[in-house]
Scaffold this active site. Structure first.
Site, PDB file in Angstrom:
ATOM      1  N   MET A  27       1.212  -0.845   0.552  1.00  0.00           N
ATOM      2  CA  MET A  27      -0.111  -0.103   0.287  1.00  0.00           C
ATOM      3  C   MET A  27       0.877   1.365  -0.289  1.00  0.00           C
ATOM      4  O   MET A  27       2.374   0.812   0.617  1.00  0.00           O
ATOM      5  CB  MET A  27      -0.622   0.215   1.695  1.00  0.00           C
ATOM      6  CG  MET A  27      -1.341  -1.075   1.489  1.00  0.00           C
ATOM      7  SD  MET A  27      -2.589  -1.801  -0.337  1.00  0.00           S
ATOM      8  CE  MET A  27      -3.946  -0.299  -0.476  1.00  0.00           C
ATOM      9  N   ARG A  74       9.915  10.332   7.599  1.00  0.00           N
ATOM     10  CA  ARG A  74       9.515   9.599   8.283  1.00  0.00           C
ATOM     11  C   ARG A  74      10.594   9.651   9.516  1.00  0.00           C
ATOM     12  O   ARG A  74      11.655   9.793   8.334  1.00  0.00           O
ATOM     13  CB  ARG A  74       9.354   7.251   8.087  1.00  0.00           C
ATOM     14  CG  ARG A  74       9.384   7.296   9.254  1.00  0.00           C
ATOM     15  CD  ARG A  74       9.786   5.247   8.687  1.00  0.00           C
ATOM     16  NE  ARG A  74       7.939   4.716   8.316  1.00  0.00           N
ATOM     17  CZ  ARG A  74       7.510   4.406   7.201  1.00  0.00           C
ATOM     18  NH1 ARG A  74       9.031   4.211   6.068  1.00  0.00           N
ATOM     19  NH2 ARG A  74       6.424   4.386   6.300  1.00  0.00           N
ATOM     20  N   GLU A 130       1.620  -5.021   3.278  1.00  0.00           N
ATOM     21  CA  GLU A 130       1.591  -5.632   2.504  1.00  0.00           C
ATOM     22  C   GLU A 130       1.813  -7.438   2.416  1.00  0.00           C
ATOM     23  O   GLU A 130       1.534  -7.553   3.219  1.00  0.00           O
ATOM     24  CB  GLU A 130       3.620  -5.353   1.692  1.00  0.00           C
ATOM     25  CG  GLU A 130       4.111  -5.596   2.343  1.00  0.00           C
ATOM     26  CD  GLU A 130       5.617  -5.620   2.832  1.00  0.00           C
ATOM     27  OE1 GLU A 130       5.534  -4.120   3.022  1.00  0.00           O
ATOM     28  OE2 GLU A 130       6.565  -5.696   2.419  1.00  0.00           O
ATOM     29  N   CYS A 871      31.860  15.233  38.270  1.00  0.00           N
ATOM     30  CA  CYS A 871      32.168  16.252  37.609  1.00  0.00           C
ATOM     31  C   CYS A 871      31.408  17.443  38.429  1.00  0.00           C
ATOM     32  O   CYS A 871      31.590  18.492  37.901  1.00  0.00           O
ATOM     33  CB  CYS A 871      31.230  16.125  36.745  1.00  0.00           C
ATOM     34  SG  CYS A 871      29.436  15.982  36.789  1.00  0.00           S
ATOM     35  N   HIS A 885      22.104  10.590  35.831  1.00  0.00           N
ATOM     36  CA  HIS A 885      23.107  11.477  35.964  1.00  0.00           C
ATOM     37  C   HIS A 885      24.169  10.643  35.840  1.00  0.00           C
ATOM     38  O   HIS A 885      25.448  10.468  35.343  1.00  0.00           O
ATOM     39  CB  HIS A 885      23.558  12.230  37.274  1.00  0.00           C
ATOM     40  CG  HIS A 885      24.792  13.222  37.361  1.00  0.00           C
ATOM     41  ND1 HIS A 885      24.909  14.353  36.712  1.00  0.00           N
ATOM     42  CD2 HIS A 885      26.061  12.930  37.496  1.00  0.00           C
ATOM     43  CE1 HIS A 885      25.894  14.537  36.378  1.00  0.00           C
ATOM     44  NE2 HIS A 885      26.958  14.050  37.001  1.00  0.00           N
ATOM     45  N   CYS A 971      21.642  22.932  23.221  1.00  0.00           N
ATOM     46  CA  CYS A 971      22.435  23.047  21.910  1.00  0.00           C
ATOM     47  C   CYS A 971      21.816  23.951  20.840  1.00  0.00           C
ATOM     48  O   CYS A 971      21.079  24.442  20.949  1.00  0.00           O
ATOM     49  CB  CYS A 971      21.195  21.460  21.512  1.00  0.00           C
ATOM     50  SG  CYS A 971      21.475  21.697  19.735  1.00  0.00           S
ATOM     51  N   CYS A 974      18.690  22.902  18.322  1.00  0.00           N
ATOM     52  CA  CYS A 974      17.565  22.462  18.549  1.00  0.00           C
ATOM     53  C   CYS A 974      17.427  23.633  19.401  1.00  0.00           C
ATOM     54  O   CYS A 974      15.744  23.012  20.356  1.00  0.00           O
ATOM     55  CB  CYS A 974      16.889  20.847  18.453  1.00  0.00           C
ATOM     56  SG  CYS A 974      17.632  20.241  20.016  1.00  0.00           S
ATOM     57  N   HIS A 986      25.011  14.629  21.077  1.00  0.00           N
ATOM     58  CA  HIS A 986      23.426  15.255  20.516  1.00  0.00           C
ATOM     59  C   HIS A 986      24.238  15.563  19.350  1.00  0.00           C
ATOM     60  O   HIS A 986      23.664  15.716  18.713  1.00  0.00           O
ATOM     61  CB  HIS A 986      23.335  16.423  21.433  1.00  0.00           C
ATOM     62  CG  HIS A 986      22.214  17.206  21.483  1.00  0.00           C
ATOM     63  ND1 HIS A 986      20.906  16.666  21.363  1.00  0.00           N
ATOM     64  CD2 HIS A 986      21.951  18.207  21.125  1.00  0.00           C
ATOM     65  CE1 HIS A 986      19.989  16.852  21.322  1.00  0.00           C
ATOM     66  NE2 HIS A 986      20.635  18.182  20.535  1.00  0.00           N
ATOM     67  N   HIS A 990      22.450  15.750  15.504  1.00  0.00           N
ATOM     68  CA  HIS A 990      21.760  16.709  14.196  1.00  0.00           C
ATOM     69  C   HIS A 990      23.036  16.611  13.105  1.00  0.00           C
ATOM     70  O   HIS A 990      22.247  16.401  12.059  1.00  0.00           O
ATOM     71  CB  HIS A 990      22.121  17.885  15.528  1.00  0.00           C
ATOM     72  CG  HIS A 990      21.337  18.413  16.018  1.00  0.00           C
ATOM     73  ND1 HIS A 990      20.183  18.328  15.889  1.00  0.00           N
ATOM     74  CD2 HIS A 990      20.956  18.672  17.097  1.00  0.00           C
ATOM     75  CE1 HIS A 990      19.204  19.068  16.787  1.00  0.00           C
ATOM     76  NE2 HIS A 990      19.797  18.636  17.854  1.00  0.00           N
TER      77      HIS A 990
HETATM   78  C1  LIG Z   1       8.950   1.543   7.729  1.00  0.00           C
HETATM   79  C2  LIG Z   1       7.726   1.123   8.944  1.00  0.00           C
HETATM   80  C3  LIG Z   1       6.484   1.409   8.716  1.00  0.00           C
HETATM   81  N1  LIG Z   1       5.613   1.874   9.856  1.00  0.00           N
HETATM   82  C4  LIG Z   1       3.536   1.952   9.290  1.00  0.00           C
HETATM   83  C5  LIG Z   1       3.149   3.099   8.069  1.00  0.00           C
HETATM   84  C6  LIG Z   1       3.890   3.193   7.018  1.00  0.00           C
HETATM   85  O1  LIG Z   1       2.666   3.464   6.428  1.00  0.00           O
HETATM   86  C7  LIG Z   1       2.940   1.291   6.890  1.00  0.00           C
HETATM   87  C8  LIG Z   1       3.545   0.902   5.748  1.00  0.00           C
HETATM   88  O2  LIG Z   1       5.036   1.196   5.675  1.00  0.00           O
HETATM   89  P1  LIG Z   1       5.972   0.634   4.153  1.00  0.00           P
HETATM   90  O3  LIG Z   1       4.600   0.279   3.083  1.00  0.00           O
HETATM   91  O4  LIG Z   1       7.188   0.640   4.294  1.00  0.00           O
HETATM   92  O5  LIG Z   1       5.644   2.503   3.721  1.00  0.00           O
HETATM   93  P2  LIG Z   1       4.463   3.774   3.617  1.00  0.00           P
HETATM   94  O6  LIG Z   1       3.119   2.070   3.033  1.00  0.00           O
HETATM   95  O7  LIG Z   1       3.789   4.805   4.225  1.00  0.00           O
HETATM   96  O8  LIG Z   1       5.164   4.077   2.071  1.00  0.00           O
HETATM   97  P3  LIG Z   1       4.991   3.531   0.802  1.00  0.00           P
HETATM   98  O9  LIG Z   1       4.891   2.052   0.998  1.00  0.00           O
HETATM   99  O10 LIG Z   1       3.944   4.021  -0.272  1.00  0.00           O
HETATM  100  O11 LIG Z   1       6.343   3.724   0.839  1.00  0.00           O
HETATM  101  O12 LIG Z   1       4.029   0.578   8.118  1.00  0.00           O
HETATM  102  C9  LIG Z   1       5.746   2.158  10.719  1.00  0.00           C
HETATM  103  O13 LIG Z   1       4.920   2.169  11.504  1.00  0.00           O
HETATM  104  N2  LIG Z   1       7.459   2.141  10.679  1.00  0.00           N
HETATM  105  C10 LIG Z   1       8.402   2.225  10.508  1.00  0.00           C
HETATM  106  O14 LIG Z   1       9.068   1.885  10.549  1.00  0.00           O
HETATM  107 MG   LIG Z   2       4.915  -2.391   3.386  1.00  0.00          MG
HETATM  108 MG   LIG Z   3       3.605   1.160   1.883  1.00  0.00          MG
END
Ligand SMILES: Cc1cn([C@H]2C[C@H](O)[C@@H](COP(=O)(O)OP(=O)(O)OP(=O)(O)O)O2)c(=O)[nH]c1=O
Ligand SMILES: [Mg+2]
Ligand SMILES: [Mg+2]
Length: 1046
Positions: A27, A74, A130, A871, A885, A971, A974, A986, A990
């Site tokens: 998807m 992401r 998928e 420290c 700490h 920092c 940020c 840290h 970045h």
């Molecule tokens: C890779 C990844 C996906 N997910 C979730 C959110 C995603 O919408 C879902 C499917 O992951 P993906 O299929 O990797 O990504 P996506 O569907 O958002 O985008 P695309 O396939 O078009 O590149 O799983 C996470 O929560 N953490 C993650 O690390």
């Molecule tokens: Mg996927």
């Molecule tokens: Mg996907």
DNA sequence: CATAGTGGCGCC
DNA sequence: GGCGCCAA
């Protein structure tokens, strides 16, 4: 009872390496699409889904394509995304029980999978969004249909389709069909293949073309029925299909032909291959001094086996040649159901009551999901695993302990976890306390697994209408708002009042607060009785089911629990025609009883008969229906023993014929009184553990020319150089060489089917497939339009409410209360925090009575700070702060070497990027310098001070430490306050983020090939973002003698 | 603290 | 059974 513990990762014999067609459907930006569907006004706008949002706007877990175009990725924080794309909409994952709840995405994923499953039961869900589909048989079927003229493939309708190595899909069609018609003995496409493989490889390209038309229909169906867009990879095995899918997104599909694997692999970074994306892949690259998949081909199998091991070596040897033998193992449901939560830093759990609280939260979620799982999937988890991370002597220790799962009740599950962690911690309570935990807990996870199929008595019937139940429940929850009293079904949903008894019982069983699993099971016989005895108007008439030998009785059909749905039925009709194109006139569209029965039986078949994919649906239908009726006592009165035997033998014979094998044991035993439906089904499946690819290749021997004839080119201009213009479609022929299994079953069955056909012959719709293709075509156009559009975004003036400011202002006002170190910074909920603070001495918030919330911090008379003797910094005088700490000192020490190596690694990466990635290299270097400059430290921290974002205690800390040691600094990137000794690390963080951001911008999507620069990006990306988890996992006993720091 | 929450599978 | 790796 049978444990659904299927051995996984089975492989084909090498001889069948090119026999399959595998599809990977993934998807597009899935969570975003789910949110867009729920709130259509979001469509087209840049959008991302975030988890929590108190800290920097929450962590982004999904990004839609409009937002990706603006550079949002992401891993970014919501706030960072706002910088990249100010108009972005950030949608939060719902928080239930103070933790992220992914239910709606799981449900959406299941909706999609249900559609996919209609096309083949050889479906393996690989994640929430998928699935792999082995569509070999579907392709062969269509191949045969093309062969006999009943299906015409129209390549011009594959606008959304790409083929790796070809400039256009039209070019692919022309090339492969020409080559198929006029095979060139030394065609360069085949130069890497052995003589004996060439005919198979040549055919595989045609089969991929056929597969693309099917994939198009599958994706169309998904869109039509769920509203979600997806992409697909079409190739000969899982690894190639997965790879292909990612090459063109969104809403596209990509063929990866065997003949062009080498070309792709010559520049494809190793890390792009599933399984080589992390350490092992890095290791392979490093040990062999290579970067691209193709380079693996220079090593012998023995060499690879020597360097890695036998298994990995062979796997690598095959993979780099495009060979992957792992089968698509049918699996629809998850093998485990789990939930977890981190408690990082100050959020760590330091008191038993808090621990109990969180265990209950997690256990409640697990319990809810497990109970739903009983209804949905007719199974029961028997085993649980409890994971936890404790900080012991300043080191994070991860442990995992398991136990039998004897009840689904949350308090029992939580209790088990509590016992497990106590039993496995040397010193659980802080000495002298019976409330404070000695070793702070930073992570909790509960997972349930080892599912057993329930006894069928009503359980399987539940499976049959689980969909309806779930939907009704959902509907009920939506319509009745929060006043639902789940105990009393009668008050829940007016819609449900008119519904069947079974639904009520079901709902009750699931939600009744005190029911135990055992009770639930006991209720089932009763529930079943209610279902079966449900009062329904009884008409008696005969109904015929296509492809079936059983005289179905309308009365019986009416008793089946699945609700008739017009829409579903249409799908079933389509489905049925699709699977049986040669019987396309069989299914009378207006015969609701037929449809309903098929619905029922196919539901059953689809959920439990994955292994029976080779069997004609009519037979599955009969078997399922028969067993169901038997099980439900529906036919008991009328059906004599002889009839039973006759029917069971009939079904058995036909199953045998279909599979060309003899079941290991007669399925007649399935009809024993003791036998349960579930067992029956799994036994059938076991018995039919057939070789799925049996006799596959010979089917194609003589079918070449006629199939080509039926790839028609209606628009040669679109196809460009298409040379083939075909004339009339040949009439359907009786062709005994036709390969497809269903067509080659024993004559008796065929005759039966023909007989049925002639009886039920009604509207013939030759164009059902064409319709689907047209739909697809239109989508294809609109996608392209969309794709070419400028992403000019409407800036919404929706205000971003800053919870923090408001909250922190209030905190400022409450000067007399010192609470901070206990108030979670990642518990974003404003109300929660306010309650904690303003009411925390009178309210009954769970924290108020807990040991760790009654620590000296609350006592203003006590000294606020103590000096660290390492420290000299001032530290809050509470055990947690001291421990934190100390932890930093420890972390600092042990990570110095690591950080050094890490920086060296970065430098190496950047400087070693070479020729084709020159651009990146330069940019990366520049960036690196820029960041280094930024790192030059400003000692005047006051100008970065943001009082409104500081808590009382934080403010105090600043004031206290500013004059002496810079215990807390800011920092300059940020503006976060960072402990001095953590600053280097840290800043590395970045640096990594900046690099990643920069590199993301350069990651231009490619269409038909993958460029090396993509490699550089990915490698860098993964190296940079995957910081070593700071958790050590050891048997807890290793720490039994460790001194306790506090 | 500095994604988090989730799931599958292989090794020992 | 417990842990580590890999992935979406
Ligand atoms: C890779 C990844 C996906 N997910 C979730 C959110 C995603 O919408 C879902 C499917 O992951 P993906 O299929 O990797 O990504 P996506 O569907 O958002 O985008 P695309 O396939 O078009 O590149 O799983 C996470 O929560 N953490 C993650 O690390
Ligand atoms: Mg996927
Ligand atoms: Mg996907």
């Amino acid at each position: 009872m049978s444990t659904n513990n299927v051995t996984s990762k089975k492989c084909l014999p090498m001889s069948k390496k090119y026999d399959r067609i595998v599809l990977l459907v993934d998807m597009d930006c899935f969570y975003c699409q789910v949110e867009e569907k729920l709130n259509p006004s979001l469509k087209g706008k840049p959008m991302a889904v975030v988890q929590y949002n108190a800290w920097k706007g929450g962590g982004i877990i999904a990004v839609n394509y409009a937002a990706r175009a603006k550079g949002v990725t992401r891993h970014m924080r919501g706030e960072e995304a706002k910088v990249q794309c100010p108009e972005i909409e950030l949608i939060s994952v719902p928080s239930v029980r103070e933790k992220a709840d992914l239910t709606k995405y799981r449900d959406a994923g299941k909706d999609v999978a249900i559609v996919l499953q209609r096309f083949t039961t050889v479906l393996q869900r690989a994640s929430v969004d998928e699935a792999y589909l082995d569509i070999t048989d579907v392709v062969n079927k269509r191949f045969a249909a093309m062969n006999d003229g009943t299906f015409i493939l129209k390549p011009q309708e594959l606008l959304n389709t790409y083929a790796v190595g070809f400039p256009s899909i039209g070019n692919f069609v022309t090339t492969v069909t020409n080559d198929f018609l006029y095979p060139q003995p030394h065609e360069k496409m085949y130069k890497n293949f052995s003589e004996e493989d060439i005919p198979t490889v040549r055919r595989s390209n045609i089969r991929l073309l056929v597969a693309a038309s099917i994939a198009s229909e599958i994706r169309s169906a998904v869109f039509k029925e769920t509203g979600y867009e997806c992409s697909a990879g079409i190739s000969l095995n899982k690894v190639l299909a997965k790879l292909a899918c990612g090459l063109n997104k969104p809403n596209k599909q990509t063929i990866l032909p065997l003949t062009h694997v080498n070309e792709l692999f010559s520049t494809l970074p190793l890390s792009k291959i599933q399984g080589l994306g992390a350490k092992f892949g890095e290791d392979v690259c490093q040990q062999l001094g290579i970067r691209y998949v193709g380079q693996l081909q220079t090593f012998t199998e023995a060499e690879l086996q020597r360097k890695f091991d036998d298994k990995n070596g062979t796997w690598l040897y095959n993979i780099c040649r495009g060979i992957d033998l792992e089968i698509v193992t049918p699996r629809f449901y998850a093998k485990s159901i789990g939930c977890c939560k981190k408690f990082p830093g100050r959020n760590c759990i330091t008191g038993v009551k808090t621990l109990h609280h969180w265990l209950m939260e997690l256990a409640n979620e697990i319990s809810e999901r497990l109970k739903e799982d009983i209804v949905q999937n007719n199974r029961c988890a028997k085993h649980m695993v409890f994971n936890f991370v404790q900080e012991i002597s300043n080191v994070d220790i991860s442990s995992s302990r398991s136990a039998p799962l004897k009840s689904y009740e949350a308090d029992i599950i939580a209790g088990t976890c509590m016992e497990l962690i106590k039993a496995n911690t040397k010193v659980f309570f802080r000495p002298g306390s019976n409330g404070a935990i000695n070793n702070p807990i930073k992570f909790l996870g509960i997972s349930a697994g080892k599912f057993e199929t329930l006894s069928s008595k009503s359980g399987t019937i539940q499976t049959m209408f689980a969909q309806q139940t779930a939907k009704l429940q959902k509907l009920a929850n939506e319509n009745i708002s929060s006043t639902i009293n789940s105990e009393n079904v009668e008050t829940v949903n007016p819609l449900m009042k008119s519904k069947d008894m079974d639904l009520k019982v079901c709902k009750k069983a699931v939600t009744e607060p005190n029911n135990t699993v055992e009770k639930l099971f006991k209720n089932q016989s009763e529930r079943k009785k209610q279902i079966i005895d449900g009062d329904r108007s009884a008409l008696t008439s005969q109904v015929h089911i296509e492809g079936s030998d059983i005289p179905y009785d309308k009365k019986d059909i009416d008793k089946l629990p699945v609700e008739y749905s017009k829409e579903m039925s249409e799908c079933v009709i389509d489905d049925y025609k699709y699977i049986n194109p040669e019987h396309k006139d069989v299914c009378p569209p207006n015969n609701n009883d037929t449809i309903k029965t098929i619905n029922n039986c196919r539901t059953l078949a689809s959920s439990q008969l994955a292994a029976m994919s080779q069997v004609h649906p009519g037979i599955v239908c009969d078997a399922a229906y028969f067993i169901l009726c038997k099980e439900s006592n529906v036919v008991k009165d009328r059906m004599k023993n002889e009839d039973e035997k006759q029917y069971s033998e009939n079904i058995c014979d036909r199953l045998k014929n279909e599979n060309s094998i003899t079941p290991q044991k007669s399925i007649t035993h399935l009809f024993d009184k003791q036998s349960t439906l579930s067992n029956s089904i799994s036994d059938i499946a076991d018995n039919l553990n057939i070789s799925a690819y049996h006799d596959k290749s010979k089917h194609f021997e003589n079918s070449g020319l006629s199939i080509i004839k039926n790839i028609r080119s209606n628009k040669s201009d679109y196809l460009g150089s298409a040379k083939l213009q075909f004339t009339e479609i040949s009439k359907p022929v009786e062709d005994n060489t036709v390969a497809y299994r269903w067509s080659s079953v024993k004559n008796e069955v065929c005759k039966d089917i023909n007989k049925v056909e002639s009886v039920n012959n009604t509207n013939i719709n030759n164009n059902s497939s064409d319709c689907k293709n047209n739909i697809n075509l239109e989508q294809g156009f609109s996608d392209n339009t969309l794709e070419n559009m400028n992403h000019t975004q409407i800036i919404t003036d929706k205000e971003q409410v800053n919870d923090n400011c408001e909250l922190e202002q209030l905190i400022q006002d409450l000067k007399t209360i010192q609470n901070e170190s206990k108030t979670s910074s990642e518990q974003p909920n404003k109300k929660r925090k306010l309650d904690d603070i303003s009411d925390n001495f009178k309210s009954k918030d769970y924290r108020s009575e807990y040991v760790e919330f009654a620590l000296p911090t609350f006592n203003t008379e006590l000294e606020l700070y103590i000096k660290c003797d390492k420290c000299g910094a001032n530290i809050f005088n509470n055990p947690e702060a001291i421990q934190t700490h100390n932890d930093h000192h420890f972390a600092h020490e042990i990570s110095q070497q690591q950080r050094h190596e890490y920086r060296e690694h970065l430098r190496m990466k950047i400087s070693s990027a070479k020729s084709p990635t020159n651009n990146i290299k330069t940019k990366a270097k520049k960036l690196f310098k820029k960041i280094n400059v930024k790192q030059s430290w400003s000692t005047d921290i006051t100008k970065f001070l943001k009082p409104s974002t500081l808590t009382v205690s934080e403010q105090k800390a600043i004031n206290e430490s500013a004059s002496s040691e810079s215990f807390v600094e800011f920092c300059n990137i940020c503006k976060d306050q960072i402990k001095g000794e953590d600053m280097t690390e840290h800043r590395d963080y970045h640096l990594a983020k900046e690099l990643q951001k920069e590199l993301n911008k350069l990651d231009v999507p490619k269409v038909n090939s993958v460029k090396p620069k993509s490699n550089t990006h990915k490698n860098l990306n993964s190296s940079l973002t995957l910081r070593k988890p700071n958790v050590i996992s050891k048997p807890i006993t290793a720490f039994f003698t460790q001194p306790n720091d506090i």
